[in-house]
Design an enzyme around this catalytic site. Structure first.
Site, short mmCIF file in Angstrom:
data_model
loop_
_atom_site.label_atom_id
_atom_site.label_comp_id
_atom_site.label_asym_id
_atom_site.label_seq_id
_atom_site.Cartn_x
_atom_site.Cartn_y
_atom_site.Cartn_z
CB CYS A 293 -0.09 42.87 15.81
SG CYS A 293 -0.81 44.41 15.22
CG ASN A 408 5.68 46.98 5.88
OD1 ASN A 408 5.60 45.94 6.42
ND2 ASN A 408 5.13 47.14 4.58
NE ARG A 410 6.56 43.28 5.38
CZ ARG A 410 5.34 42.63 5.94
NH1 ARG A 410 5.33 41.38 6.12
NH2 ARG A 410 4.37 43.36 6.08
C1 OXD Z 1 0.49 41.78 5.75
C2 OXD Z 1 1.54 40.81 5.52
O1 OXD Z 1 -0.24 41.24 6.45
O2 OXD Z 1 2.33 41.14 4.76
O3 OXD Z 1 0.40 42.86 5.68
O4 OXD Z 1 1.44 39.41 5.87
#
Ligand code: OXD
Ligand code: MN
Length: 660
Positions: A293, A408, A410
């Protein structure tokens, strides 16, 4: 109920079967060459040696490698991660790692707390009886490191010597996990024993990727044994499931703060950042937001970035609330990270400056360039991602387009690779003094962009009421969910316990300078505020985060007045107009202000009803939360009776005060 430490069988110790330090040392040394034997001799804590010995007995590696975090060992990790194929080189000297398609986020349905009989855990979490976990760990971990090297790491959750830091041991056969940990955590190899002595404990983590494959994904497990502060992770590699210092140990740290630190510590899912205000003063903000978020982006808006994910806080003897980041790096989502919204991060990611970066689950084009959705460049036509070859227009078996990168995906990099990271303060065990606490969610239609609680109780209730749409950080999550304090996935015990400890902390007489506590929401949509029906376009822009934080900076220092309303204090238009101009050179219109700060009473009341009902199901919930909800609801109903269901700032001033 306080979690009872050292209760029940310590699974790794029982399965390992070693009971003496001598046996443990002998076994460990038998797997070490001379160099590693020497490195291991630095560690004197008997509890740690015995536990490591048992891990060796259980996992049965061929060799042991001790991470001393020397430059040579850091390089050794990078090299071995490439050699064993867990990472491969991409442009700018960066590397990339792919997780299995099924292992792209936290595996929430395969993550369990190991519990003793009758142990209470959060109603929002999953638990498994100790004996069931014992059997699963026995099956999955016995001999799992045969033919492999066991890597033993000594990292700290926080700067060495910080009051709220706790040391941890991470054992893994994955070089990607070691490499990531080197970037994300300060080492405490040299000072491990002293840190154990200071903190009074250490966390212990075991991970093996075992016989990793899509077919075996059902065997993946992430276990947290709160009683023994030990985690077990297997058959997976996604860092949120394996690098257990992050969320696994955060959970233990939450327990530690909630039950064992006399209500003088908190362990939060919060960024920490400093804003420079008028006259050059620096004000530090710690802000909670659910995973996915915008926490990283928000943190980097500050002039003195300290951390993007976690905060350990405590009340210092001088009466300030202090915070340290338990991490020294960023494991950030790259989706929608681009030069406009995230200029500092992009400089590191695109090689404008030298930085060590591990990408995960992005697309890599033929020339080795990492690409992701929303990176701001012309989309590529083809490349390779975690699902194999990708090309424009590729669809899945149902004909749905497959995005080039996982939402997701990263990047892992050192904080020092970010221009506005204040390394000196971030590494200081004294922490930074926090004067502003924020709580935000992903709320398209209810709360205004910023509002400030009138007291600590109301502040804690703002945190308790966070809601968020599901994000890609959790595999299989859907819908809008309650996200108390944005820490909910990581609060092991009953929410009522956690709430009580927050109330005690923020109301403590020991705090001389009470931080202001605020709600933040930059996900309001045009459709929800009188624009084209159904439009999901954001009402503001990403860069508006700066003025919201800047207004809070001024509020915390007594520079600006506010409107006193049913839900808390709201900013005045003239202040925001000036702050928008000054910080991002934007003309902030009164029309937009009215859209942002009118109270939509029906939506807020519905939110209060939902929360009230949910908290009524928690045992022993502090009554103050219900008192606050019902007072706010009553006040909103009165406003509604007078003005209708949308109440403008001018109307709020009419019945309240603009001088608060
Ligand atoms: C999570 C993170 O909160 O990777 O999933 O920080
Ligand atoms: Mn997080």
């Amino acid at each position: 109920m306080k979690v009872e430490l050292e209760k029940g069988v310590d699974i790794v110790s029982d399965l390992g079967g070693l009971t003496s330090i001598e046996e443990a040392k002998k076994l460990i040394e038998s797997k070490c060459d001379d160099d590693n034997k020497k490195k291991f001799s630095t560690i004197k804590s008997e509890k740690a040696i015995l536990k490591i010995g048992n891990a060796v007995a259980l996992l049965q590696p061929d060799n042991i490698w001790i991470n001393s975090s020397s430059e040579a060992d850091l390089q050794n990790t990078r090299d071995r991660a490439i050699e064993n194929g867990e990472e491969f080189k991409v442009v700018n000297g960066h590397t990339c790692h792919f997780d299995l398609p099924e292992d792209q986020g936290r595996l929430v349905t395969q993550t369990f707390y190991i519990v003793n009989d009758d142990e209470d855990i959060s109603v929002l979490a999953k638990k498994e009886p100790r004996q069931v976990s014992y059997d699963t760990i026995k099956d999955g971990m016995t001999g799992a490191m045969k033919g492999r090297t066991m890597n033993i790491n000594f990292w700290n959750r926080g700067p060495v010597g910080a009051k709220a830091a706790i040391p941890a041991i991470m054992i893994t056969d994955s070089l990607y996990v070691v490499h990531s940990g080197n970037i994300l955590y300060p080492t405490c190899y040299e000072s491990f024993d002293a840190e154990v002595e200071r903190a009074g404990t250490f966390f212990f983590n075991l991970h093996t990727y075992a016989d990793l494959s899509s077919e075996n994904i059902d065997k993946a497990r992430i276990y947290m044994d709160r009683s023994w502060q030990t985690t077990y992770s297997m058959y997976c590699t996604y860092a949120g499931n394996t690098l257990m210092l992050k969320k696994g140990n955060h959970r233990f740290h939450v327990d530690d703060a909630t039950y064992y630190r006399n209500f003088e510590q908190l362990s939060e899912h919060m960024f920490i950042t400093g804003m420079t205000g008028p006259g050059g003063r620096k004000t530090f903000i710690a802000g909670a937001a659910p995973s996915g978020c915008g926490k990283t982006t928000t943190a980097m808006v500050g002039t003195d970035f300290i951390g993007d994910d976690l905060a350990q806080m405590w009340i210092e003897d001088d009466g300030t609330v202090r915070a340290v980041n338990p991490e020294i790096g960023i494991f950030g989502i790259v989706k929608d990270v681009n030069r406009e919204g995230d200029p500092f991060l992009m400089k590191a990611l695109r090689g404008d400056i030298e930085a060590e970066v591990i990408y995960s689950n992005v697309l890599i084009t033929e020339d080795g360039t990492p690409r992701w959705e929303g990176d701001g460049d012309e989309p590529p036509k083809a490349g390779k991602n975690f699902q194999g070859e990708w090309f424009e227009g590729k669809t899945d078996k149902d004909g749905k387009p497959i995005p080039m990168s996982h939402p997701n995906s990263r990047c892992t990099l050192y904080g020092t690779s970010i221009d506005n990271y204040n390394a000196k303060l971030a590494n200081d065990p004294a922490g930074v003094p926090v004067k502003v606490i924020t709580y935000s969610g992903r709320d398209s239609d209810t709360m205004p962009p910023v509002w400030v609680a009138k007291n600590a109780d109301e502040g804690v209730v703002i945190g308790a009421s966070i809601q968020s749409a599901a994000t890609a950080t959790e595999v299989g999550a859907a819908g809008v969910r309650r996200q108390p304090w944005a820490n909910q996935p990581f609060i092991p015990g009953p929410l009522a316990d956690y709430m009580a400890s927050q109330l005690k902390f923020f109301n403590s007489d020991k705090i001389k300078e009470k931080p202001i506590m605020a709600g933040l929401n930059y996900f309001l949509t045009v459709g929800a505020r009188g624009g084209e029906a159904g439009s999901t376009k954001l009402l503001g822009e990403k860069r508006d985060v700066n003025p919201w934080l800047s207004w809070l900076e001024r509020r915390a220092n007594g520079d600006v007045k506010a409107i006193d309303t049913a839900i808390g204090y709201l900013p005045l238009y003239d202040d925001l107009k000036a702050i928008f101009k000054e910080t991002i050179n934007k003309e902030y219109s009164e029309e937009l202000y009215n859209k942002h700060f009118s109270l939509y009473a029906d939506n807020i009341i519905a939110r209060i009803d939902l929360q009230t009902e949910a908290y009524q199901q928690e045992k022993d919930c502090p009554p103050v939360i219900f008192e606050i909800y019902s007072a706010q609801k009553k006040a909103l109903e009165e406003l509604k009776a007078k003005f209708g269901s949308v109440i403008s700032p001018a109307q709020l001033i009419e019945v309240g005060s603009a001088d608060a």
